[in-house]
Design a protein around this motif. Sequence first.
Motif, mmCIF file in Angstrom:
data_model
loop_
_atom_site.group_PDB
_atom_site.id
_atom_site.type_symbol
_atom_site.label_atom_id
_atom_site.label_comp_id
_atom_site.label_asym_id
_atom_site.label_seq_id
_atom_site.Cartn_x
_atom_site.Cartn_y
_atom_site.Cartn_z
ATOM 1 N N LEU A 177 -4.634 0.659 -1.153
ATOM 2 C CA LEU A 177 -5.753 0.917 -2.061
ATOM 3 C C LEU A 177 -5.359 1.710 -3.301
ATOM 4 C CD1 LEU A 177 -8.402 1.783 0.654
ATOM 5 C CD2 LEU A 177 -8.497 -0.184 -0.872
ATOM 6 N N ALA A 178 -4.177 2.298 -3.315
ATOM 7 C CA ALA A 178 -3.778 3.157 -4.441
ATOM 8 C C ALA A 178 -3.899 2.462 -5.800
ATOM 9 C CB ALA A 178 -2.358 3.669 -4.223
ATOM 10 N N PRO A 179 -3.406 1.213 -5.972
ATOM 11 C CA PRO A 179 -3.538 0.573 -7.288
ATOM 12 C C PRO A 179 -4.990 0.351 -7.705
ATOM 13 C CG PRO A 179 -1.860 -0.533 -5.972
ATOM 14 C CD PRO A 179 -2.593 0.387 -5.054
ATOM 15 N N PHE A 180 -5.885 0.164 -6.722
ATOM 16 C CA PHE A 180 -7.303 0.002 -7.059
ATOM 17 C C PHE A 180 -7.930 1.355 -7.408
ATOM 18 C CE2 PHE A 180 -6.557 -3.730 -4.358
ATOM 19 C CZ PHE A 180 -7.069 -4.723 -5.164
ATOM 20 N N ILE A 181 -7.670 2.357 -6.567
ATOM 21 C CA ILE A 181 -8.272 3.671 -6.756
ATOM 22 C C ILE A 181 -7.859 4.285 -8.087
ATOM 23 C CG2 ILE A 181 -8.240 6.044 -5.877
ATOM 24 C CD1 ILE A 181 -8.173 4.870 -3.049
ATOM 25 N N LEU A 182 -6.604 4.089 -8.476
ATOM 26 C CA LEU A 182 -6.096 4.668 -9.717
ATOM 27 C C LEU A 182 -6.285 3.744 -10.910
ATOM 28 C CD1 LEU A 182 -2.798 6.252 -8.353
ATOM 29 C CD2 LEU A 182 -5.010 7.329 -8.666
ATOM 30 N N SER A 183 -6.988 2.640 -10.711
ATOM 31 C CA SER A 183 -7.243 1.710 -11.810
ATOM 32 C C SER A 183 -8.131 2.365 -12.859
ATOM 33 C CB SER A 183 -7.924 0.440 -11.284
ATOM 34 O OG SER A 183 -8.398 -0.359 -12.347
ATOM 35 N N PRO A 184 -7.869 2.121 -14.160
ATOM 36 C CA PRO A 184 -8.759 2.658 -15.196
ATOM 37 C C PRO A 184 -10.135 2.008 -15.187
ATOM 38 C CG PRO A 184 -7.095 1.211 -16.167
ATOM 39 C CD PRO A 184 -6.724 1.390 -14.737
ATOM 40 N N ASN A 185 -10.259 0.864 -14.501
ATOM 41 C CA ASN A 185 -11.553 0.194 -14.404
ATOM 42 C C ASN A 185 -12.385 0.857 -13.309
ATOM 43 O OD1 ASN A 185 -13.506 -1.998 -13.361
ATOM 44 N ND2 ASN A 185 -12.775 -2.850 -15.278
ATOM 45 N N THR A 228 8.944 -4.492 0.350
ATOM 46 C CA THR A 228 8.951 -5.324 -0.866
ATOM 47 C C THR A 228 7.815 -4.978 -1.823
ATOM 48 O OG1 THR A 228 7.578 -7.047 0.158
ATOM 49 C CG2 THR A 228 9.975 -7.233 0.436
ATOM 50 N N LEU A 229 6.882 -4.123 -1.398
ATOM 51 C CA LEU A 229 5.735 -3.804 -2.235
ATOM 52 C C LEU A 229 6.162 -2.948 -3.426
ATOM 53 C CD1 LEU A 229 3.076 -2.999 0.508
ATOM 54 C CD2 LEU A 229 3.641 -5.183 -0.549
ATOM 55 N N LEU A 230 5.472 -3.127 -4.550
ATOM 56 C CA LEU A 230 5.823 -2.451 -5.795
ATOM 57 C C LEU A 230 4.783 -1.393 -6.142
ATOM 58 C CD1 LEU A 230 6.650 -5.621 -7.920
ATOM 59 C CD2 LEU A 230 8.163 -4.374 -6.388
ATOM 60 N N PHE A 231 5.244 -0.214 -6.564
ATOM 61 C CA PHE A 231 4.338 0.866 -6.925
ATOM 62 C C PHE A 231 4.858 1.591 -8.165
ATOM 63 C CE2 PHE A 231 3.989 0.381 -2.309
ATOM 64 C CZ PHE A 231 2.633 0.182 -2.166
ATOM 65 N N THR A 232 3.941 2.197 -8.901
ATOM 66 C CA THR A 232 4.315 3.040 -10.033
ATOM 67 C C THR A 232 4.503 4.475 -9.532
ATOM 68 O OG1 THR A 232 2.012 3.576 -10.563
ATOM 69 C CG2 THR A 232 2.959 1.607 -11.598
#
Length: 660
Positions: free
Chosen positions: A249-257, A287-291
């Motif tokens: 959920l991190a990419p969704f939670i930290l989304s600017p949208n 294999t998952l990608l994260f910032t």
Amino acid sequence: MNKLLFTPLPLPEESVASLLFRCAKANGYKNLKNFSQAFQLDWSSLASCQWRGSTASKLLIRHGSLTMSDKRMILNSFPKQIRRGSSNFMLLHEVPYPVSMLRQKLVLCPSCIRNDCLNRMHAYRWSDVCPLHGEIYLERCPHCGSPFDWLRLEDYHCPCSFDLREASSISADKRSSEIINHALSEKKGDFFTLLMASMTALRYFHTVDNRLSIMESCVNIATAQKTVFFQEIRKLQNKYPTLHRRALLAPFILSPNAMPSHYGIEYLTACKQSKPSHHDQSCGCGTLLFTKKELRYIFNSSGSLAELNAKKLKGIASLDPNHLTNPFYQCPDICGSLINLDSIQWEHTNAFARPSANFELLTSSEAAMMLHTSPARIQKLAGAGLIKTQQFSKAQGLLIPMASIKDFNEKFILRSEILSRAGLNRHVVNYILTGVNPIEVRSNAYTSGFLLYKRDEVPESLLSALDHSVTAIMQKPLGPDSLVTFADAAKQLSINVKCIRPMVKSGLLNQMLVQSPDGSPGREYCTGDSLQKAMQWRDHYMSLGETAIQAKCSLRVIHARYISTGFVECKQFGPTVFFSLEAVDKIRRHFEVFTTHLFFARETGCTICVISKLIEESKIHALTKDHPDFINGQILFRRIDAEEAIARYFAEKHVGYQSK
């Protein structure tokens, strides 16, 4: 040579590349390479020749037999390139999209080739399936295996001489492509905003084999339905059963949208996930990608990535060390790392989250107010695992789901709340609680703690002395005898708490000073009946921020164009400006229809000199003072008239150049 013998008009929903292929063929050229050389066109890439204003668009509208309507039709098939802030966008049907969505390489639908007309969707990265024929786009020649050389295709024959019309078709579900194509035609900017946000959030899950299913998930999320969002996250949880949901959920939670962020937070707090007993090394989590930002959130770390690497991640690797703007990283064993991390919360049971119609996040101060305690004790309750909390930034602090506070309130009651609200002497309370075992909460062995009780063990006589429900947190109905704190009043009015005192001063709200029992200065409250009237007033007024969203323009534009000029009336309470619904509609309509020369220049990239020249020549008609929409000090004109005048100006300019 600079003149076409024949210029074809674009077919409905035809791509620019298809139009160029037909144009070259109709003028007797074998391929676009010969065509571009004959007209001395510098086509460095497929994307470069698809913009409005490119050498391709200028050439097509140069033919003398074309009417203004024909030229406008041709120009409208080319997307505009505009710049907003530090980013480039393409403008399709007046809706901006990131330039990155335009494909750099040619892909083809076999059935579109046979019809000699390529549907526009093949030009964009958000489509892998033709919306008309339900066929997966070809990226390489089936015969020689080479990527398509768009300049050297001869009547859709590969340089290896294979006729691409004979290529086999691979059928696929076209529902997602149809939805995107329909949204493109209907100019649904909100849909594409969510689509881009979901594509960005799910990029860590994207592979060559599953990109069609991922695109389907992105389209589903872009429908903005919470139930659908939750279903898509469940699919990811089934794919990675031992990976903590924070990572998914991190990419969704930290989304600017705001929408995917809000839905992601709700799913995170509502879901239950027990700690896995083991980790299957073949799950593919590595294999998952994260910032960097996402990794810091996932691992509850505010330190640098090097610190994460040294202490927790053990072998985090940059996928592209040369891509400095926003590099991605992989963690070889992120499941195992999170399983062994003490700061990660696991539940005792497993249960998928279900969407709630009343999900709400509270600050620690708001939660403390509801439980009649202090923010410091809220943090201690969170540390003891009695309430769920989230923290996404230091500035926000702790955020607590309303459901977690209600769940706590149904099971426990703080001793401090009993003493403050029961209206009984401390010794009487101690006597009533004789035999009831308290629970002590403390952050560590060296600090003082506080007591709470299980609600079902507290005598009913004591609970009945409290002025709220036994099983739930209830709000008192607003009335002449009810009192509401300034913070609660601001929350119910959806305004900044700094607006309350100016509202009291204006008479919109009434206040009452309640003296403390010891005679010391008391606290100011809003009266319930005045708050009820203020809420009715608020139903007919919008704040400046709400108005900007409704009118789809910036706060700066509203200030400069409508407030400072007195075009609309407004009311200001403290730091916030409010507009009546009639004024909001007036701003929205005016901004949609009219624009200024400076704003129009920034939007279109056209110079102010050209716009001023067209105004002087009466080709763009500026509003006069007697016009009802005229604003003093502003050069205003209709947006659609200006766009047509600019299009005519450039078309006539090229025709004049050709006649020379």
